[in-house]
Design a protein around this motif. Sequence first.
Motif, mmCIF file in Angstrom:
data_model
loop_
_atom_site.group_PDB
_atom_site.id
_atom_site.type_symbol
_atom_site.label_atom_id
_atom_site.label_comp_id
_atom_site.label_asym_id
_atom_site.label_seq_id
_atom_site.Cartn_x
_atom_site.Cartn_y
_atom_site.Cartn_z
ATOM 1 N N ALA A 71 0.986 -1.340 -0.176
ATOM 2 C CA ALA A 71 -0.107 -0.159 0.118
ATOM 3 C C ALA A 71 0.863 1.355 -0.055
ATOM 4 C CB ALA A 71 -0.838 -0.100 1.295
ATOM 5 N N SER A 72 1.842 1.167 0.595
ATOM 6 C CA SER A 72 2.797 2.378 0.781
ATOM 7 C C SER A 72 3.251 2.848 -0.432
ATOM 8 C CB SER A 72 3.819 2.392 2.011
ATOM 9 O OG SER A 72 4.781 1.308 1.589
ATOM 10 N N MET A 73 3.525 1.737 -1.164
ATOM 11 C CA MET A 73 4.257 1.967 -2.776
ATOM 12 C C MET A 73 3.196 2.440 -3.590
ATOM 13 S SD MET A 73 4.765 0.899 -6.026
ATOM 14 C CE MET A 73 4.195 -0.881 -6.056
ATOM 15 N N ILE A 74 2.170 1.665 -3.704
ATOM 16 C CA ILE A 74 1.053 1.956 -4.773
ATOM 17 C C ILE A 74 0.306 2.984 -4.713
ATOM 18 C CG2 ILE A 74 -0.982 0.374 -3.789
ATOM 19 C CD1 ILE A 74 0.694 0.386 -7.300
ATOM 20 N N LEU A 94 8.843 -0.056 -10.412
ATOM 21 C CA LEU A 94 10.081 -0.717 -9.824
ATOM 22 C C LEU A 94 10.863 0.487 -9.048
ATOM 23 C CD1 LEU A 94 11.590 -3.094 -9.322
ATOM 24 C CD2 LEU A 94 12.943 -2.538 -11.542
ATOM 25 N N GLY A 95 11.007 1.488 -9.836
ATOM 26 C CA GLY A 95 11.838 2.496 -8.953
ATOM 27 C C GLY A 95 11.151 3.012 -7.719
ATOM 28 N N SER A 96 9.868 3.156 -7.805
ATOM 29 C CA SER A 96 9.157 3.734 -6.668
ATOM 30 C C SER A 96 9.056 2.246 -5.304
ATOM 31 C CB SER A 96 7.622 3.866 -6.929
ATOM 32 O OG SER A 96 7.489 4.903 -7.868
ATOM 33 N N SER A 97 8.965 1.283 -5.883
ATOM 34 C CA SER A 97 8.970 -0.073 -5.137
ATOM 35 C C SER A 97 10.285 0.012 -4.326
ATOM 36 C CB SER A 97 8.741 -1.278 -5.678
ATOM 37 O OG SER A 97 9.730 -1.663 -6.671
ATOM 38 N N MET A 156 9.556 11.193 -9.762
ATOM 39 C CA MET A 156 11.005 11.349 -10.321
ATOM 40 C C MET A 156 11.150 10.276 -11.396
ATOM 41 S SD MET A 156 12.211 13.643 -8.233
ATOM 42 C CE MET A 156 13.927 13.501 -8.792
ATOM 43 N N PHE A 157 10.379 9.410 -11.469
ATOM 44 C CA PHE A 157 10.796 8.251 -12.256
ATOM 45 C C PHE A 157 9.801 8.181 -13.555
ATOM 46 C CE2 PHE A 157 11.615 6.441 -8.282
ATOM 47 C CZ PHE A 157 12.783 5.983 -8.541
ATOM 48 N N PRO A 158 10.508 7.945 -14.846
ATOM 49 C CA PRO A 158 9.651 8.135 -16.212
ATOM 50 C C PRO A 158 8.834 6.674 -16.171
ATOM 51 C CG PRO A 158 12.047 7.230 -16.712
ATOM 52 C CD PRO A 158 11.870 7.760 -15.116
ATOM 53 N N LEU A 159 7.798 6.410 -16.857
ATOM 54 C CA LEU A 159 6.764 5.409 -16.609
ATOM 55 C C LEU A 159 7.254 4.188 -16.877
ATOM 56 C CD1 LEU A 159 3.868 4.784 -16.567
ATOM 57 C CD2 LEU A 159 3.438 5.191 -19.150
#
Length: 536
Positions: A148-151, A448-451, A440-443
Amino acid sequence: MEHTNEDTAPDAPLIGEREGAEPHNPSLHLRSFGNTFVWALTISACVSGLLFGYDTGVISGTLVSIDTDLSSRKLTNIDKGLITSCTSFFALVASPVAGVMADNMGRKNVIVVADGLFTLGALWQAFTSSVWGMILGRSIVGLAIGGASMIVPLYISELAPGHLRGRLVTVSLLFITGGQVIAYLVGWAFSSTRGGWRWMVGLGSIPAIAQLVMLTFMPETPRFLARVRKDADARTVLSKVYRGMVPDTTEIVDGIMLAIRKGLLEEEEAHLQLKSSDSRSALMPPALHSLLFHPPHTRALIITCTLQGLQQLCGFNSLMYFSATIFQRLHFSSPTLISLTVAGANFLLTLAAFGLIDRIGRRRILLITIPVMVVSLLLCAVAFSYIRSAPADHFDVPTSSAELPSASRLPALGILFALLLYVSTYAIGLGPVPWQQSEMFPLSVRSLGSSLATATNWGSNTIVGLTFLPMMDLLTPTWTFVSYAVMCSVGWVAIYHIYPETMGLGLEEVGELLKHGWGVKESMEKLRILKSQRVE
């Protein structure tokens, strides 16, 4: 500065315009506060944040209420450390897995899985009779929190108009801090009830079940839909997002879809070039290889992991987990109620962050608030140094209700004041800003970067949860808080040098800042241009 209807920043960059270009921009007429559809989706998604906050906050009151209900003995410091740290450890495990799931099954479906785990974990804790059963229940909740904290920030950032993204992601923090307040209120209400801690943890299942119902009406994000080539569905969602903000949504939807496609093509070309020049690409998934070896993506990963690590290593969640323990050790008559003031301050000042993050900017907020956190931690360290005459050789919670010596009462109040100041400045800056990580991350590497950034958060959280009470014993409270102050100081220096300002930029434009460096100077120049346009 507050966004107005004349902002040119929110979504113009999504059309892929070069700096200095002056094409017609449909976002000039965007309404400042969005529409019912955007807010309904945000609030529905943020129920996961409420669960996140409730399950991290409820453990504080639970630990001082269990008594001998688990395994027929009192909890030791090791028990408490395991019960708290297992949650963050399994959140760490779940975060990267959730990132992979988000790319394969969609953002919305990850929330469904998290809700199921929240429900199972809450009920397991409520009915367990052993310490290890409690640890298992907290571990299941940890899996849910990690996903949840990532998504949730990712889901909101991919749906939100650019000029509202910071505020809407901060709404998820309001729900997290609100969940912590509710947890402390529930903890206080059941603190004098025998076995009341079972109600504390079990009630966490109710919001999870409610959100499962809400998910029936929630769409997938348009950027994920575009990525899996469901362009018609993506356009439908985008039209609803911008409905009422512009007279005709066709132009702005066309521009955003064009920018998404352009970004995906550029990322694919960059990956092919990297793959042809690096033999290591065959040994790992494409997105991970790109994050680790493509410089713009690597810089984004370093920035987000630095912010998420600092958010936890500054020691904040030690207060969420052990605030009631601290105040019981200081012999406040109602430690759970006093802990509520800490959670309440966190919630109220997160409201301030909601109003400031898209006006002042992410970078400036951190550079202003972190030094105040340092001062607060040092004040707390000094106040603790005057309570050495308190009974007990260790920081373990005594069973006696004896008062502290009168000479220690003033330092105890000083500690409360310092902690409130610390929490207040954290809630404005270091609390919400790292969760803007998705921008901060491209699509192609966003989930994966957020996770991975979220996993850094939970890895650091695990360290804090495991080490806080031992540090209080071995280093003394004074040096424990000094160490957190040092960590904040080091983090401030890192932020000054590598964190660009992203306020007001479209998701596809933020990546441009990191193509040839950290983008700090470029971002400040963009901010100056944006401010001058508003004045005009």
